[in-house]
Design a protein around this motif. Structure first.
Motif, mmCIF file in Angstrom:
data_model
loop_
_atom_site.group_PDB
_atom_site.id
_atom_site.type_symbol
_atom_site.label_atom_id
_atom_site.label_comp_id
_atom_site.label_asym_id
_atom_site.label_seq_id
_atom_site.Cartn_x
_atom_site.Cartn_y
_atom_site.Cartn_z
ATOM 1 N N ARG A 97 0.832 -1.210 0.000
ATOM 2 C CA ARG A 97 0.000 0.000 0.000
ATOM 3 C C ARG A 97 0.863 1.256 0.000
ATOM 4 O O ARG A 97 0.567 2.229 -0.705
ATOM 5 C CB ARG A 97 -0.940 -0.019 1.206
ATOM 6 C CG ARG A 97 -1.973 -1.128 1.135
ATOM 7 C CD ARG A 97 -2.793 -1.217 2.399
ATOM 8 N NE ARG A 97 -3.792 -0.163 2.471
ATOM 9 C CZ ARG A 97 -4.623 -0.010 3.504
ATOM 10 N NH1 ARG A 97 -4.549 -0.829 4.546
ATOM 11 N NH2 ARG A 97 -5.510 0.963 3.499
ATOM 12 N N ILE A 98 1.941 1.236 0.771
ATOM 13 C CA ILE A 98 2.841 2.395 0.817
ATOM 14 C C ILE A 98 3.536 2.582 -0.525
ATOM 15 O O ILE A 98 3.700 3.713 -1.001
ATOM 16 C CB ILE A 98 3.866 2.240 1.957
ATOM 17 C CG1 ILE A 98 3.157 2.361 3.313
ATOM 18 C CG2 ILE A 98 4.970 3.292 1.844
ATOM 19 C CD1 ILE A 98 4.039 2.066 4.508
ATOM 20 N N GLN A 99 3.936 1.482 -1.145
ATOM 21 C CA GLN A 99 4.555 1.579 -2.470
ATOM 22 C C GLN A 99 3.611 2.245 -3.464
ATOM 23 O O GLN A 99 4.022 3.104 -4.253
ATOM 24 C CB GLN A 99 4.940 0.187 -2.979
ATOM 25 C CG GLN A 99 6.306 -0.286 -2.519
ATOM 26 C CD GLN A 99 6.735 -1.551 -3.228
ATOM 27 O OE1 GLN A 99 5.953 -2.493 -3.367
ATOM 28 N NE2 GLN A 99 7.979 -1.593 -3.666
ATOM 29 N N LYS A 100 2.360 1.847 -3.422
ATOM 30 C CA LYS A 100 1.375 2.408 -4.346
ATOM 31 C C LYS A 100 1.091 3.871 -4.027
ATOM 32 O O LYS A 100 0.925 4.701 -4.924
ATOM 33 C CB LYS A 100 0.082 1.591 -4.280
ATOM 34 C CG LYS A 100 -0.922 1.938 -5.366
ATOM 35 C CD LYS A 100 -2.098 0.977 -5.356
ATOM 36 C CE LYS A 100 -3.077 1.325 -6.476
ATOM 37 N NZ LYS A 100 -4.238 0.391 -6.490
ATOM 38 N N ILE A 101 1.054 4.196 -2.748
ATOM 39 C CA ILE A 101 0.787 5.573 -2.322
ATOM 40 C C ILE A 101 1.900 6.515 -2.775
ATOM 41 O O ILE A 101 1.640 7.640 -3.210
ATOM 42 C CB ILE A 101 0.620 5.631 -0.786
ATOM 43 C CG1 ILE A 101 -0.762 5.079 -0.387
ATOM 44 C CG2 ILE A 101 0.788 7.048 -0.253
ATOM 45 C CD1 ILE A 101 -0.941 4.885 1.102
#
Length: 216
Positions: A97-101
């Protein structure tokens, strides 16, 4: 998963401020990104705010030629540092999720206020609003599109006028200057095109007079 979030509004502009924050805050950020809402991270407040601020600084290192996205290892190390007791089953999901954010196309939405380095959080909030609004205007209006309607052009200029007013109100001249310079270039280009048209008309008139002496 404590949420420490503030939605700040200034003259109709919204900005999300993240103070500390738990992993549950990721859902809020995902929604902010969807809505193209500016996000201010308070670095030094701890937990998720510090994780994201640290990762942004790492991947935005000016010594690098190209911006990059955070690696899984970098995110895992950050999570381990600020969330040493997080369940292993939650780590994998949080990393993705952090990578995508933090992918490059979302980076303009994030602004970091460092409690150790910066002095005025209000200035950071304004710059976040200004930068994101300017970017949204650029994305909505393509200057290469010659088929854009007058209404779209008028709307774009009104949006820019509002940004310039905000910038001048906050003494943020660095923000207003590019818009004003771009307008100056547009005016000069328009004047140049008008002169070219006038010259072409004069040439055509001279040709007509030579071809029809009676008209002269």
């Amino acid at each position: 998963n404590q949420l420490n979030i503030c939605i700040y509004m200034y003259k109709g502009y919204e900005v999300t401020i993240i103070v500390e924050g738990g992993l549950g805050t990721l859902e809020v950020l995902e929604n902010d990104i969807k809505e193209k809402r500016p996000i201010v991270l308070i670095q030094g407040s701890g937990r998720l705010a510090d994780i994201l601020a640290m990762l942004i600084e790492q991947i935005s290192n000016p010594d690098r030629n190209q911006p990059r996205n955070p690696s899984e290892k970098e995110i895992e190390q950050a999570l381990d540092r600020f969330y040493p007791n997080v369940l292993y089953s939650d780590v994998g999901s949080a990393i993705k999720r952090i990578q995508k954010i933090l992918i490059e196309e979302n980076r303009y939405l994030f602004h970091v206020f460092s409690m150790d380095r910066d002095k005025n959080v209000a200035e950071t909030i304004f710059k976040a609003i200004f930068t994101v609004t300017k970017k949204k205007n650029e994305l909505e209006y393509d200057p290469k599109n010659k088929n854009g309607s007058w209404e779209q052009e008028e709307q774009r200029q009104k949006g820019e006028d509002k940004l310039v007013d905000l910038a001048l109100e906050w003494n943020y001249f660095d923000g207003a200057l590019p818009i004003l310079l771009a307008r100056q270039d547009e005016i000069m280009k328009t004047e140049s095109e008008l002169m070219k048209i006038q010259n072409e008309i004069m040439i055509q008139e001279n040709v007509s007079k030579k071809a029809n002496p009676i008209l002269s």
